[in-house]
Scaffold this active site. Structure first.
Site, PDB file in Angstrom:
ATOM      1  N   HIS A 121      30.508  -3.055  56.762  1.00  0.00           N
ATOM      2  CA  HIS A 121      30.011  -4.420  57.316  1.00  0.00           C
ATOM      3  C   HIS A 121      28.553  -4.509  57.634  1.00  0.00           C
ATOM      4  O   HIS A 121      28.282  -4.297  59.015  1.00  0.00           O
ATOM      5  CB  HIS A 121      31.034  -4.543  58.643  1.00  0.00           C
ATOM      6  CG  HIS A 121      31.025  -6.180  58.810  1.00  0.00           C
ATOM      7  ND1 HIS A 121      32.082  -6.782  59.381  1.00  0.00           N
ATOM      8  CD2 HIS A 121      30.122  -6.857  59.003  1.00  0.00           C
ATOM      9  CE1 HIS A 121      31.665  -8.028  59.654  1.00  0.00           C
ATOM     10  NE2 HIS A 121      30.586  -8.137  59.382  1.00  0.00           N
ATOM     11  N   ARG A 159      34.441 -12.114  55.387  1.00  0.00           N
ATOM     12  CA  ARG A 159      35.399 -11.527  56.347  1.00  0.00           C
ATOM     13  C   ARG A 159      36.469 -11.183  55.444  1.00  0.00           C
ATOM     14  O   ARG A 159      37.101 -11.841  54.599  1.00  0.00           O
ATOM     15  CB  ARG A 159      35.721 -12.713  57.306  1.00  0.00           C
ATOM     16  CG  ARG A 159      34.982 -12.941  58.492  1.00  0.00           C
ATOM     17  CD  ARG A 159      34.587 -11.862  59.388  1.00  0.00           C
ATOM     18  NE  ARG A 159      33.876 -12.046  60.417  1.00  0.00           N
ATOM     19  CZ  ARG A 159      32.402 -12.022  60.245  1.00  0.00           C
ATOM     20  NH1 ARG A 159      31.774 -11.530  59.291  1.00  0.00           N
ATOM     21  NH2 ARG A 159      31.775 -12.306  61.313  1.00  0.00           N
TER      22      ARG A 159
END
Ligand code: NDP
Length: 318
Positions: free
Chosen positions: A281, A233
């Site tokens: 991502h 993250r």
């Protein structure tokens, strides 16, 4: 417990802006032919929804469903669910724990690590200059890779890295044992692990304890020229400090799949840096055909009044 023998009461709602509803519906129906699987846009009777399979649903999503019995996070990272105010009390939340998802992540980490270990960005730049630039390869064990986070995904990646002959260090909250990996645990060991890393791989969940963990002071502990790989993250890392250290060369290169803000804004300096590789991502995703089995199993468990497997602990944050 055989999920296909169970006829669950109620329906399952699906929500994701990234995943293919029809693929998930098909995979779930193959395991539980009697399960009704609805897209969130097609709910007729919210009281009929007993199960939710969701990735980043909008605020208030769960408020409408008074009879929820199970929330399945459509992925491994649960940071976008934990702490929401619309979670019904007492309803278990599970994550997807899928060997094929772990393998896909390990593949990305292996690619990114070997790319740095074998100086590929340096050769790419030499090629653009039309230069035959010989740089003698290092022996794999001379490259030290530190993997922060040894969970479902981190442990699999660490295992694959040590199989390549690299020297692998691992770091987690509680002590772990992985053959061929030098495992360390606890905050008191973190700085020592970082300071040994030629390549630092971030595979931690985002929790109140880990947010901003890789601040400027910790990033400065990396040996000069080390590479950083973040597949976990963005908010685990101080992005401004990381960018400055990449500009100064203290961090030699980075492979980044996650960012503080996603999509990464078009004017972010990271886009234009030669020593940074950006992917949007997707280091790993949940795969319907393999993940459906555990979801069906958990629906069967909940239908029988048993606790589901792969529950997350909201207090711990992962
Ligand atoms: P797990 O929850 O299985 O494991 C988490 C690991 O981090 C454990 O080893 C845990 O320690 C460790 N950890 C947690 N908190 C701390 C802490 N405060 N200090 C030290 N160690 C800590 O996670 P996964 O391996 O399944 O996934 C990791 C993350 O990867 C996900 O949370 C998600 O954010 C990200 N992800 C990214 C994807 C992408 O496409 N980019 C796809 C999928 C996931 P312990 O072993 O002691 O519990």
């Amino acid at each position: 417990m055989n999920a296909s023998n169970t006829t669950p009461s109620g329906a399952m709602v699906f929500y994701s802006q990234f995943d293919d509803f029809s693929a998930w519906k098909q995979a779930l129906r193959a395991r539980m032919p009697h399960l009704r699987v609805l897209h969130a846009d097609d709910i007729d009777d919210p009281a009929d929804i007993h199960y939710a399979l969701a990735w980043k649903p909008p605020a208030g999503f769960f408020d409408r469903m008074p009879n929820l019995r199970l929330i399945v996070n459509l992925g491994a990272g649960v940071d976008s669910l934990v702490g929401r105010t619309d979670l019904p009390a007492g309803v278990p939340i599970t994550r997807i724990t899928d060997p094929r998802m772990a393998r896909m992540m390990a593949g990305y980490v292996l690619f990114a690590t070997l790319r740095h270990a074998r100086d590929i960005p340096w050769f790419e730049q030499a090629q653009r200059r039309g230069e035959w630039a010989y740089r003698h390869p290092r022996s794999p064990e001379d490259t030290r890779v530190a993997v922060l986070g040894l969970g479902e995904l981190g442990a699999c990646a660490a295992h694959e890295l040590q199989r390549q002959g690299l020297t692998v260090l691992g770091w987690s909250r509680s002590p772990r044992q992985i053959a061929g990996v030098q495992c360390h645990a606890g905050m008191e060991t973190l700085d020592a692990v970082i300071s040994q890393a030629d390549i630092l791989v971030v595979m931690l969940p985002l929790t109140p304890q880990t947010r901003g963990l890789l601040n400027r002071a910790r990033l400065e502990k990396l040996p000069r020229g080390a590479a950083l790989i973040n597949v976990a993250r963005g908010a685990l890392v101080d992005q401004a400090a990381m960018t400055a250290l990449l500009q100064s060369g203290h961090i030699g290169a980075a492979t980044l799949d996650v960012f503080e803000r996603e999509p990464l804004p078009g004017d972010d300096p990271l886009w234009r840096m030669d020593n940074v590789l950006i992917t949007p991502h997707l280091a790993s995703v949940a795969i319907p055909a393999s993940a459906a089995a555990q979801i069906a199993e958990n629906i069967a468990r909940v239908s029988h009044g048993d606790a589901p497997a792969n529950q997350i602990d909201p207090a711990r944050g992962y």
